[in-house]
Design a protein around this motif. Structure first.
Motif, PDB file in Angstrom:
ATOM      1  N   LEU B  61       0.654  -1.192  -0.036  1.00  0.00           N
ATOM      2  CA  LEU B  61      -0.182  -0.062   0.088  1.00  0.00           C
ATOM      3  C   LEU B  61       0.891   1.166  -0.105  1.00  0.00           C
ATOM      4  CD1 LEU B  61      -3.062   0.215   0.038  1.00  0.00           C
ATOM      5  CD2 LEU B  61      -2.660   0.945   2.413  1.00  0.00           C
ATOM      6  N   THR B  62       1.972   1.124   0.863  1.00  0.00           N
ATOM      7  CA  THR B  62       2.777   2.279   1.080  1.00  0.00           C
ATOM      8  C   THR B  62       3.334   2.717  -0.399  1.00  0.00           C
ATOM      9  OG1 THR B  62       3.301   1.733   3.130  1.00  0.00           O
ATOM     10  CG2 THR B  62       4.624   3.483   2.403  1.00  0.00           C
ATOM     11  N   VAL B  63       4.068   1.623  -0.995  1.00  0.00           N
ATOM     12  CA  VAL B  63       4.488   1.715  -2.201  1.00  0.00           C
ATOM     13  C   VAL B  63       3.729   2.179  -3.432  1.00  0.00           C
ATOM     14  CG1 VAL B  63       5.692   0.364  -4.199  1.00  0.00           C
ATOM     15  CG2 VAL B  63       6.379   0.080  -1.817  1.00  0.00           C
ATOM     16  N   LEU B  64       2.317   1.544  -3.415  1.00  0.00           N
ATOM     17  CA  LEU B  64       1.458   2.363  -4.289  1.00  0.00           C
ATOM     18  C   LEU B  64       1.115   3.704  -4.179  1.00  0.00           C
ATOM     19  CD1 LEU B  64      -0.141   0.535  -6.184  1.00  0.00           C
ATOM     20  CD2 LEU B  64      -2.146   0.612  -4.878  1.00  0.00           C
ATOM     21  N   ILE B  65       0.870   4.051  -2.820  1.00  0.00           N
ATOM     22  CA  ILE B  65       0.471   5.503  -2.710  1.00  0.00           C
ATOM     23  C   ILE B  65       1.799   6.514  -2.895  1.00  0.00           C
ATOM     24  CG2 ILE B  65       0.182   7.138  -0.751  1.00  0.00           C
ATOM     25  CD1 ILE B  65      -1.576   4.923   0.578  1.00  0.00           C
ATOM     26  N   PHE B  66       2.992   6.071  -2.480  1.00  0.00           N
ATOM     27  CA  PHE B  66       4.194   6.935  -2.810  1.00  0.00           C
ATOM     28  C   PHE B  66       4.465   6.882  -4.420  1.00  0.00           C
ATOM     29  CE2 PHE B  66       9.008   7.272  -2.865  1.00  0.00           C
ATOM     30  CZ  PHE B  66       8.954   8.342  -2.182  1.00  0.00           C
ATOM     31  N   SER B  67       4.232   5.832  -5.049  1.00  0.00           N
ATOM     32  CA  SER B  67       4.694   5.842  -6.535  1.00  0.00           C
ATOM     33  C   SER B  67       3.570   6.759  -7.160  1.00  0.00           C
ATOM     34  CB  SER B  67       4.387   4.487  -7.275  1.00  0.00           C
ATOM     35  OG  SER B  67       3.188   4.234  -7.030  1.00  0.00           O
ATOM     36  N   THR B  68       2.383   6.816  -6.895  1.00  0.00           N
ATOM     37  CA  THR B  68       1.147   7.796  -7.138  1.00  0.00           C
ATOM     38  C   THR B  68       1.799   9.308  -6.776  1.00  0.00           C
ATOM     39  OG1 THR B  68      -0.389   6.048  -6.607  1.00  0.00           O
ATOM     40  CG2 THR B  68      -1.343   8.604  -7.218  1.00  0.00           C
ATOM     41  N   PHE B  69       2.217   9.518  -5.726  1.00  0.00           N
ATOM     42  CA  PHE B  69       2.584  10.910  -5.351  1.00  0.00           C
ATOM     43  C   PHE B  69       3.839  11.232  -6.317  1.00  0.00           C
ATOM     44  CE2 PHE B  69       5.793  13.232  -2.577  1.00  0.00           C
ATOM     45  CZ  PHE B  69       4.775  14.500  -2.195  1.00  0.00           C
ATOM     46  N   VAL B  70       4.849  10.420  -6.284  1.00  0.00           N
ATOM     47  CA  VAL B  70       5.965  10.780  -7.260  1.00  0.00           C
ATOM     48  C   VAL B  70       5.679  11.065  -8.542  1.00  0.00           C
ATOM     49  CG1 VAL B  70       8.200  10.159  -7.964  1.00  0.00           C
ATOM     50  CG2 VAL B  70       7.660   9.275  -5.694  1.00  0.00           C
ATOM     51  N   ALA B  71       4.553  10.152  -9.019  1.00  0.00           N
ATOM     52  CA  ALA B  71       4.445  10.276 -10.446  1.00  0.00           C
ATOM     53  C   ALA B  71       3.774  11.839 -10.757  1.00  0.00           C
ATOM     54  CB  ALA B  71       3.481   9.072 -10.975  1.00  0.00           C
ATOM     55  N   VAL B  72       2.773  11.926  -9.789  1.00  0.00           N
ATOM     56  CA  VAL B  72       1.974  13.407 -10.090  1.00  0.00           C
ATOM     57  C   VAL B  72       3.116  14.577 -10.037  1.00  0.00           C
ATOM     58  CG1 VAL B  72       0.427  14.981  -9.110  1.00  0.00           C
ATOM     59  CG2 VAL B  72      -0.004  12.320  -9.242  1.00  0.00           C
ATOM     60  N   LEU B  73       3.902  14.512  -8.939  1.00  0.00           N
ATOM     61  CA  LEU B  73       4.951  15.536  -8.669  1.00  0.00           C
ATOM     62  C   LEU B  73       6.024  15.471  -9.962  1.00  0.00           C
ATOM     63  CD1 LEU B  73       5.024  17.049  -5.895  1.00  0.00           C
ATOM     64  CD2 LEU B  73       7.224  15.780  -5.572  1.00  0.00           C
ATOM     65  N   LEU B  74       6.345  14.381 -10.459  1.00  0.00           N
ATOM     66  CA  LEU B  74       7.132  14.343 -11.666  1.00  0.00           C
ATOM     67  C   LEU B  74       6.693  15.188 -12.799  1.00  0.00           C
ATOM     68  CD1 LEU B  74       8.745  10.967 -11.798  1.00  0.00           C
ATOM     69  CD2 LEU B  74       9.961  13.172 -11.241  1.00  0.00           C
ATOM     70  N   THR B  75       5.349  14.954 -13.100  1.00  0.00           N
ATOM     71  CA  THR B  75       4.621  15.349 -14.038  1.00  0.00           C
ATOM     72  C   THR B  75       4.133  16.924 -14.020  1.00  0.00           C
ATOM     73  OG1 THR B  75       3.185  13.317 -14.074  1.00  0.00           O
ATOM     74  CG2 THR B  75       2.440  15.148 -15.553  1.00  0.00           C
ATOM     75  N   LEU B  76       4.007  17.404 -12.667  1.00  0.00           N
ATOM     76  CA  LEU B  76       3.919  18.896 -12.231  1.00  0.00           C
ATOM     77  C   LEU B  76       5.185  19.460 -12.753  1.00  0.00           C
ATOM     78  CD1 LEU B  76       1.484  18.784  -9.475  1.00  0.00           C
ATOM     79  CD2 LEU B  76       0.872  19.138 -11.780  1.00  0.00           C
ATOM     80  N   PHE B  77       6.210  18.828 -12.084  1.00  0.00           N
ATOM     81  CA  PHE B  77       7.723  19.488 -12.231  1.00  0.00           C
ATOM     82  C   PHE B  77       8.152  19.617 -13.805  1.00  0.00           C
ATOM     83  CE2 PHE B  77      10.430  19.016  -8.333  1.00  0.00           C
ATOM     84  CZ  PHE B  77       9.714  19.819  -7.565  1.00  0.00           C
ATOM     85  N   THR B  78       8.114  18.473 -14.197  1.00  0.00           N
ATOM     86  CA  THR B  78       8.420  18.530 -15.845  1.00  0.00           C
ATOM     87  C   THR B  78       7.519  19.375 -16.599  1.00  0.00           C
ATOM     88  OG1 THR B  78       7.263  16.150 -16.159  1.00  0.00           O
ATOM     89  CG2 THR B  78       9.765  16.470 -15.791  1.00  0.00           C
ATOM     90  N   GLN B  79       6.416  19.637 -16.544  1.00  0.00           N
ATOM     91  CA  GLN B  79       5.477  20.414 -17.019  1.00  0.00           C
ATOM     92  C   GLN B  79       5.826  21.975 -16.753  1.00  0.00           C
ATOM     93  OE1 GLN B  79       1.647  19.288 -16.380  1.00  0.00           O
ATOM     94  NE2 GLN B  79       1.478  17.753 -18.052  1.00  0.00           N
ATOM     95  N   SER B  80       6.042  22.369 -15.588  1.00  0.00           N
ATOM     96  CA  SER B  80       6.177  23.620 -15.252  1.00  0.00           C
ATOM     97  C   SER B  80       7.340  24.146 -15.185  1.00  0.00           C
ATOM     98  CB  SER B  80       5.209  24.048 -14.151  1.00  0.00           C
ATOM     99  OG  SER B  80       6.038  23.108 -12.831  1.00  0.00           O
ATOM    100  N   LEU B  81       8.344  23.634 -14.768  1.00  0.00           N
ATOM    101  CA  LEU B  81       9.654  24.114 -14.832  1.00  0.00           C
ATOM    102  C   LEU B  81      10.388  24.345 -15.735  1.00  0.00           C
ATOM    103  CD1 LEU B  81      11.109  22.355 -11.565  1.00  0.00           C
ATOM    104  CD2 LEU B  81      10.119  24.654 -11.773  1.00  0.00           C
ATOM    105  N   ARG B  82      11.110  25.182 -15.875  1.00  0.00           N
ATOM    106  CA  ARG B  82      12.136  25.659 -17.076  1.00  0.00           C
ATOM    107  C   ARG B  82      13.092  24.758 -17.513  1.00  0.00           C
ATOM    108  NH1 ARG B  82      10.764  30.594 -19.666  1.00  0.00           N
ATOM    109  NH2 ARG B  82       8.463  30.059 -19.587  1.00  0.00           N
ATOM    110  N   PHE B  83      13.514  23.938 -16.618  1.00  0.00           N
ATOM    111  CA  PHE B  83      14.618  22.895 -16.965  1.00  0.00           C
ATOM    112  C   PHE B  83      14.143  21.762 -17.731  1.00  0.00           C
ATOM    113  CE2 PHE B  83      15.460  24.156 -12.447  1.00  0.00           C
ATOM    114  CZ  PHE B  83      16.780  24.788 -12.568  1.00  0.00           C
ATOM    115  N   SER B  84      15.090  21.267 -18.506  1.00  0.00           N
ATOM    116  CA  SER B  84      14.653  20.069 -19.394  1.00  0.00           C
ATOM    117  C   SER B  84      14.160  19.038 -18.395  1.00  0.00           C
ATOM    118  CB  SER B  84      15.966  19.556 -20.439  1.00  0.00           C
ATOM    119  OG  SER B  84      16.619  18.957 -19.272  1.00  0.00           O
ATOM    120  N   SER B  85      13.209  18.255 -18.966  1.00  0.00           N
ATOM    121  CA  SER B  85      12.569  17.136 -18.450  1.00  0.00           C
ATOM    122  C   SER B  85      13.622  16.117 -18.195  1.00  0.00           C
ATOM    123  CB  SER B  85      11.417  16.682 -19.063  1.00  0.00           C
ATOM    124  OG  SER B  85      11.632  15.869 -20.112  1.00  0.00           O
ATOM    125  N   ASP B  86      14.607  15.961 -18.954  1.00  0.00           N
ATOM    126  CA  ASP B  86      15.630  15.065 -18.960  1.00  0.00           C
ATOM    127  C   ASP B  86      16.451  15.458 -17.812  1.00  0.00           C
ATOM    128  OD1 ASP B  86      17.348  12.923 -19.981  1.00  0.00           O
ATOM    129  OD2 ASP B  86      18.725  14.585 -19.957  1.00  0.00           O
TER     130      ASP B  86
END
Lengths: 260, 271
Positions: B61-86
């Motif tokens: 359960l923890t891994v499932l929730i944690f992975s969801t959290f990370v995925a959403v965070l990554l998506t927001l980061f790579t969309q909004s920040l100026r750094f290359s997503s790479d």
């Protein structure tokens, strides 16, 4: 024209990014059955204006109105599909919704590329892709057709064919058409309104049929005669190298004429 | 169910379950060049596992929730920040890896088997883990079916799908969350280091023989199941670790098929 005829309308819309206004003070609308063509120099904000109209960008100021339940067909300037995705024209046509084989063949036939139906999308030439994208955009009979430089990369003969086809589609379905032209002076003959953009609306009006244009001799007898028209700009200002606007008012207070 | 006690059958079921989830999502990963995104998600799972053990929470359960959290965070980061997503992915991938390993070093040494975490333990999948895989193998493909056309459209052109279909951003978010769940469910089978391989190698193999996105998905499922079956059998016979063997098998299929399609092209060009 009543307000409900308007498919999209921009009221004093502007878009600000990276510390500058890409466009500002845009007032325009597209009604059912109307063809509006945007022209202007590179970086003049044509694509930005279209993106504002489509809601792909959120305006920084002003209002953008879109008719509720507006069905849009969008043809981008180009489309690059990564090799890793196996996709044939037939499937590409159905990316936004299912269509019957008959519909797909009819649409491809109209743009003259029926033979490409089972071709890999990555194997299409630039001009072929333009035609497929146009066919895809009108496949589902949209209320509003948005075309970003639809004849870019298409040969002259194809350009005439596509312009005539776009006009036919408007006549048949009474959809509105918002189009970006790749040429500063020559537009599709059936265009109702031309809007010249360079950060703001510089001038607008209807195009002149080639017959009435001063350059008629150049076009006379060519196939362009019925499909194309010229637009005569009527600017009351110029843009200097820093994008500053200079008004062309001479000592007597009257406008100079003939510049663009 | 008696046969579930046979560890080989259990491993096979777990493996096939994971393939049913990973293959279709893997195709999308390949199309959208997101393999580094998958890697980053996988690496961050070390931190997730470490957290669940440190805080004594349910692991799956923890891994499932944690992975969801990370995925959403990554998506927001790579969309909004100026750094290359790479660059951004590189930062987060290794930052979470380092943080996870640091946290694990504080835990009692017997609590975490790092090698199993990294390379998976398909032969020792727990009952809980098997349940999670079977549930995932049912739920994830069903959700995927619902968003499939929009997801493929978004992959072909974000602009067109935004203009014509509209809800493209939501579809993208659902996809990213499904990917996170896939990674979370799959790590116990193939491990953190090899999960991306299981996502992309069957998909790339299927690409060589398919003509439509949908064909590629079914091809990827086929090659994935083949790799699991043959990899497991081989690892039994020559006594090698199972998960790496599965990936080796998958890679062999890719190499073989590449060779065949290359030869075919060569032959056709001589005709």
């Amino acid at each position: 024209m009543t307000a409900s005829d308007k498919l999209i309308a921009l009221h004093n819309a502007g878009y600000f990014t990276d510390n500058r206004w890409l466009v500002q003070g845009i007032n325009m609308s597209v009604a059912r059955g109307e063809i509006v063509t945007l022209i202007g120099p590179n970086g003049g904000g044509k694509s930005t204006t279209v993106k504002l109209a489509l809601g792909l960008l959120k305006q920084s100021e002003g209002q953008v109105f879109r008719h509720p339940k507006l069905k849009i067909g969008y043809m981008p300037q180009k489309l690059l599909i990564d090799w890793s995705m196996p996709i044939r024209v037939n499937r590409l046509m159905q990316m936004s919704g299912k269509a019957s084989n008959k519909q797909i063949e009819a649409a491809l036939d109209r743009v003259g590329v029926l033979h490409l139906k089972r071709q890999d999308a990555q194997a299409l030439s630039g001009g072929e892709m333009q035609r497929v994208l146009l066919a895809r955009a009108f496949l589902h009979e949209p209320d509003l057709l948005v075309l970003d430089e639809p004849v870019q990369g298409v040969d002259f003969k194809g350009e005439i064919l596509l312009y005539n086809l776009i006009t036919e589609i408007r006549d048949e379905t009474q959809c509105g058409i918002l189009m970006i032209s790749h040429d500063l002076h020559v537009v599709m003959a059936s265009t109702d309104k031309v809007i010249c953009l360079n950060g703001h609306i510089c001038c607008q009006g209807s195009p002149l049929s080639l017959e009435n244009s001063p350059d008629y001799a150049r076009f006379k007898g060519t196939q362009f005669q019925n499909s194309h028209a010229v637009y005569t700009h009527s600017h009351n200002h110029q843009h200097d190298i820093n994008d500053k606007i200079i008004h062309n008012i001479d000592e007597n207070g009257s406008m100079k004429k003939g510049q663009e | 169910m008696e046969f579930l006690n046979d560890f080989f059958i259990r491993a096979l079921i777990a493996g096939i379950g994971v393939v049913l989830i990973a293959a279709p999502l893997g195709c999308v990963v390949v199309w959208r060049r997101m393999s580094y995104f998958g890697d980053t998600l996988a690496h961050s799972m070390i931190l997730g596992v470490a957290l669940s053990i440190a805080l004594q929470l349910n692991l799956s359960l923890t891994v499932l929730i944690f992975s969801t959290f990370v995925a959403v965070l990554l998506t927001l980061f790579t969309q909004s920040l100026r750094f290359s997503s790479d660059g951004m992915l590189g930062l987060l991938s290794h930052a979470t890896l380092a943080l996870g390993l640091t946290l694990i070093s504080f835990l009692p040494p017997m609590k975490v088997d790092i090698l199993t975490l990294l390379t998976g333990g398909i032969l020792t999948v727990s009952d809980n883990g098997l349940d999670a895989i079977l549930a995932g193998a049912f739920i994830i493909p069903v959700i995927l079916c619902f968003i499939w056309r929009s997801l493929v459209a978004y992959t072909i052109s974000a602009e067109i799908s935004n203009a014509e279909i509209g809800h493209a951003k939501i579809v993208n978010l659902i996809y990213v969350i499904l990917l996170a769940w896939t990674v979370a469910i799959s790590i116990q089978v193939v491990g953190i280091l090899l999960i991306t391989a299981l996502l992309i190698i069957p998909a790339l193999t299927a690409r060589l023989i398919s003509n439509s996105p949908e064909q590629m998905v079914f091809g990827a499922i086929g090659f994935g199941i083949l790799a699991i079956t043959i990899g497991l059998n081989l690892s039994m016979q020559i006594n090698t670790p199972a998960s790496p063997m599965i990936i080796v098998a998958a890679t062999c299929f890719f190499a073989l098929l590449s060779l065949v399609s290359f030869m075919r092209k060569l032959l056709l060009s001589y005709k």
